[in-house]
Write a protein that holds these residues in place. Structure first.
Motif, PDB file in Angstrom:
ATOM      1  N   PRO A 125       0.807  -1.232   0.000  1.00 33.11           N
ATOM      2  CA  PRO A 125       0.000   0.000   0.000  1.00 33.11           C
ATOM      3  C   PRO A 125       0.837   1.277   0.000  1.00 33.11           C
ATOM      4  O   PRO A 125       0.514   2.239  -0.688  1.00 33.11           O
ATOM      5  CB  PRO A 125      -0.817  -0.124   1.286  1.00 33.11           C
ATOM      6  CG  PRO A 125      -0.899  -1.585   1.550  1.00 33.11           C
ATOM      7  CD  PRO A 125       0.403  -2.150   1.073  1.00 33.11           C
ATOM      8  N   ASN A 126       1.959   1.294   0.767  1.00 32.79           N
ATOM      9  CA  ASN A 126       2.770   2.511   0.815  1.00 32.79           C
ATOM     10  C   ASN A 126       3.442   2.790  -0.529  1.00 32.79           C
ATOM     11  O   ASN A 126       3.643   3.943  -0.920  1.00 32.79           O
ATOM     12  CB  ASN A 126       3.829   2.422   1.920  1.00 32.79           C
ATOM     13  CG  ASN A 126       4.833   1.310   1.653  1.00 32.79           C
ATOM     14  OD1 ASN A 126       4.459   0.179   1.362  1.00 32.79           O
ATOM     15  ND2 ASN A 126       6.113   1.627   1.752  1.00 32.79           N
ATOM     16  N   LYS A 128       2.123   1.985  -3.460  1.00 31.60           N
ATOM     17  CA  LYS A 128       1.050   2.498  -4.320  1.00 31.60           C
ATOM     18  C   LYS A 128       0.874   3.998  -4.121  1.00 31.60           C
ATOM     19  O   LYS A 128       0.722   4.766  -5.070  1.00 31.60           O
ATOM     20  CB  LYS A 128      -0.273   1.781  -3.990  1.00 31.60           C
ATOM     21  CG  LYS A 128      -0.459   0.463  -4.681  1.00 31.60           C
ATOM     22  CD  LYS A 128      -1.874  -0.041  -4.430  1.00 31.60           C
ATOM     23  CE  LYS A 128      -2.132  -1.312  -5.214  1.00 31.60           C
ATOM     24  NZ  LYS A 128      -3.503  -1.809  -4.994  1.00 31.60           N
ATOM     25  N   THR A 129       0.901   4.429  -2.863  1.00 32.82           N
ATOM     26  CA  THR A 129       0.740   5.853  -2.550  1.00 32.82           C
ATOM     27  C   THR A 129       1.858   6.667  -3.173  1.00 32.82           C
ATOM     28  O   THR A 129       1.626   7.749  -3.724  1.00 32.82           O
ATOM     29  CB  THR A 129       0.739   6.056  -1.013  1.00 32.82           C
ATOM     30  OG1 THR A 129      -0.291   5.254  -0.454  1.00 32.82           O
ATOM     31  CG2 THR A 129       0.504   7.517  -0.664  1.00 32.82           C
ATOM     32  N   ILE A 130       3.090   6.141  -3.104  1.00 33.23           N
ATOM     33  CA  ILE A 130       4.241   6.836  -3.694  1.00 33.23           C
ATOM     34  C   ILE A 130       4.037   7.020  -5.193  1.00 33.23           C
ATOM     35  O   ILE A 130       4.231   8.107  -5.735  1.00 33.23           O
ATOM     36  CB  ILE A 130       5.544   6.057  -3.414  1.00 33.23           C
ATOM     37  CG1 ILE A 130       5.916   6.143  -1.931  1.00 33.23           C
ATOM     38  CG2 ILE A 130       6.692   6.602  -4.258  1.00 33.23           C
ATOM     39  CD1 ILE A 130       7.075   5.256  -1.524  1.00 33.23           C
ATOM     40  N   GLU A 132       1.284   6.990  -6.999  1.00 29.25           N
ATOM     41  CA  GLU A 132       0.152   7.870  -7.331  1.00 29.25           C
ATOM     42  C   GLU A 132       0.526   9.351  -7.265  1.00 29.25           C
ATOM     43  O   GLU A 132      -0.093  10.179  -7.928  1.00 29.25           O
ATOM     44  CB  GLU A 132      -1.015   7.584  -6.377  1.00 29.25           C
ATOM     45  CG  GLU A 132      -1.712   6.260  -6.684  1.00 29.25           C
ATOM     46  CD  GLU A 132      -2.645   5.822  -5.566  1.00 29.25           C
ATOM     47  OE1 GLU A 132      -2.739   6.550  -4.549  1.00 29.25           O
ATOM     48  OE2 GLU A 132      -3.271   4.746  -5.704  1.00 29.25           O
ATOM     49  N   GLU A 133       1.527   9.688  -6.478  1.00 31.06           N
ATOM     50  CA  GLU A 133       1.918  11.096  -6.325  1.00 31.06           C
ATOM     51  C   GLU A 133       2.970  11.544  -7.328  1.00 31.06           C
ATOM     52  O   GLU A 133       3.392  12.697  -7.329  1.00 31.06           O
ATOM     53  CB  GLU A 133       2.440  11.316  -4.894  1.00 31.06           C
ATOM     54  CG  GLU A 133       1.357  11.149  -3.829  1.00 31.06           C
ATOM     55  CD  GLU A 133       1.909  11.250  -2.423  1.00 31.06           C
ATOM     56  OE1 GLU A 133       3.147  11.300  -2.264  1.00 31.06           O
ATOM     57  OE2 GLU A 133       1.098  11.283  -1.472  1.00 31.06           O
ATOM     58  N   ARG A 160       6.305   8.297 -13.473  1.00 31.42           N
ATOM     59  CA  ARG A 160       5.357   7.441 -12.744  1.00 31.42           C
ATOM     60  C   ARG A 160       5.398   6.001 -13.251  1.00 31.42           C
ATOM     61  O   ARG A 160       5.473   5.054 -12.463  1.00 31.42           O
ATOM     62  CB  ARG A 160       3.938   7.984 -12.867  1.00 31.42           C
ATOM     63  CG  ARG A 160       2.912   7.166 -12.071  1.00 31.42           C
ATOM     64  CD  ARG A 160       1.494   7.563 -12.430  1.00 31.42           C
ATOM     65  NE  ARG A 160       1.235   8.952 -12.086  1.00 31.42           N
ATOM     66  CZ  ARG A 160       0.232   9.660 -12.591  1.00 31.42           C
ATOM     67  NH1 ARG A 160      -0.575   9.106 -13.478  1.00 31.42           N
ATOM     68  NH2 ARG A 160       0.044  10.916 -12.225  1.00 31.42           N
TER      69      ARG A 160
END
Length: 396
Positions: A125-126, A128-130, A132-133, A160
């Motif tokens: 999950p962490n 994925k967050t990276i 997406e930004e 990305r």
């Protein structure tokens, strides 16, 4: 075998029944489990099982093997196998290997740790967050560990997408990065050339632990020239040698050969004098009347050398004062590289409303960077591949 085999939907229920409350063991379980889940998903069923990979277990319990493929591993361990590359034969070989691995796992800790409720390829999950930004733009990115140290530097036309590849790949380097990365910062450049130069410079300065491959020289071959006893300039592709002065450099022998064949056609050069046709007499192009005869001393050396000089001038910026203009980070911006007396001085960005006229103006805009063989290779290679690049000749 396949012609008479049942369709997947015909055996799907049986697969669910025999794997209920079980751990799916396979040699490279990620592949098999992904195939199973994909096929079940097509039937509208979410198939979930714990998995265990005998490749990973073997690497932990039997290190130092030349190969961890099923065939080579079973041979090395003396496990008898029959009917290889058939479902039953491979399954039985995996069972025998697994039993041996269980025997070797005296503490049982590796087996327990290797059981996975979800397949490896699922992104944390962490991570994925990276992703997406991050922007889908050209630039350079920096991966940091939890202490802020840079552990990897890369460049891409789509930051990305490239970082996402790092986070989903399953090779050893990607796995290590996934475990260590805590944050990703980036710098957009607009220009791929700027990104390439910044990547090369900053890897050399920061020496990230996962950039070992890119610390080496970027090219293997180079183009050299010499004058023969008849006064003709000869061109020769050879392995790159830092002690010799090269006209331009290439990432590999194949790209150098392709360049040379094209140059012979573009500048009407002799195949013999460019090292493409090994002969003591005339070259092939002379025989078909496409060479003016430098190979047999029929063409005036001065006329021939004029064309060679044009090729050298086109592919080398030695002694030149020039600015290379490329894309910027915004619509009304451009990037600029400054070459002063054949030496790369640095790069920067300028607004289209700002007039670039001479070196003094540019020196105030650019960020100084190191001039070395790698930067020369990057610039020359980029110029060769981008014919519409704007090059501005400057007056000192």
């Amino acid at each position: 075998m396949l012609r008479n085999a049942p369709k997947f939907f015909e055996v799907a229920k049986r697969i669910v029944e025999i794997t209920e409350d079980c751990i799916v063991v396979a040699h490279n379980s990620q592949f098999d489990y992904r195939i199973l889940r994909t096929e079940f998903r097509r039937l509208g069923f979410e198939f979930k099982r714990k998995t265990l990979c005998t490749v990973d277990l073997a690497k932990e319990l039997i290190p130092g093997q030349d190969s961890y493929s099923l065939g080579k591993l079973t041979r090395a361990l003396g496990i008898p196998v029959s009917d290889r590359h058939r479902a039953a034969g491979d399954a039985m070989a995996t069972v025998k290997l697994f039993k041996m691995l269980l025997d070797k796992d005296l503490n049982k800790t590796i087996v327990q740790d290797s059981i996975k409720s979800e397949p490896k390829y699922k992104m944390a999950p962490n991570l994925k967050t990276i992703v997406e930004e991050l922007p889908a733009l050209t630039g350079i990115y920096y991966m940091h560990d939890s202490y802020g140290n840079i552990i990897y530097i890369g460049k891409s036309k789509n930051i990305r997408s490239r970082v996402n590849q790092h986070f989903t790949n399953t090779n050893n380097k990607s796995k290590k990065i996934q475990l260590q990365v805590a944050a990703v910062t980036y710098e957009t450049t607009g220009s791929e050339l700027v990104a390439l130069l910044k990547e090369s410079e900053e890897i050399k300065r920061n020496k990230p632990i996962h950039n070992r491959a890119l610390r080496r020289t970027l090219f293997t071959h180079a183009l050299y020239s010499f004058v023969d006893e008849n006064g003709y300039i000869n061109l020769k592709i050879d392995k790159a040698d830092g002690r010799k002065k090269a006209i331009t450099t290439f990432a590999n022998r194949q790209s150098s050969k392709s360049f040379m064949f094209k140059a012979v056609d573009d500048y009407q050069l002799c195949q013999k004098l460019t090292g493409l046709y090994n002969t003591k007499t005339s070259c092939f192009k002379y025989d078909i009347k496409e060479c003016f005869g430098a190979c047999v001393n029929e063409e005036d050396p001065e006329l021939y050398n004029e064309r060679v000089y044009k090729l050298i001038e086109k592919n080398s910026y030695e002694n030149q004062h020039m600015a290379i203009i490329d894309r910027g980070r915004e619509v009304d911006e451009r990037s600029v590289l400054l070459i002063e007396n054949g030496v790369f001085k640095g790069l920067g960005f300028f607004n289209l409303n700002y007039q670039i006229t001479n070196i003094e103006v540019l020196e105030n805009l650019i960020t100084p960077m190191e001039n070395n063989r790698d930067t020369q290779h990057i610039i020359q290679n980029y110029i060769r591949k981008n014919k519409n690049l704007k090059i501005l000749q400057l007056k000192k």
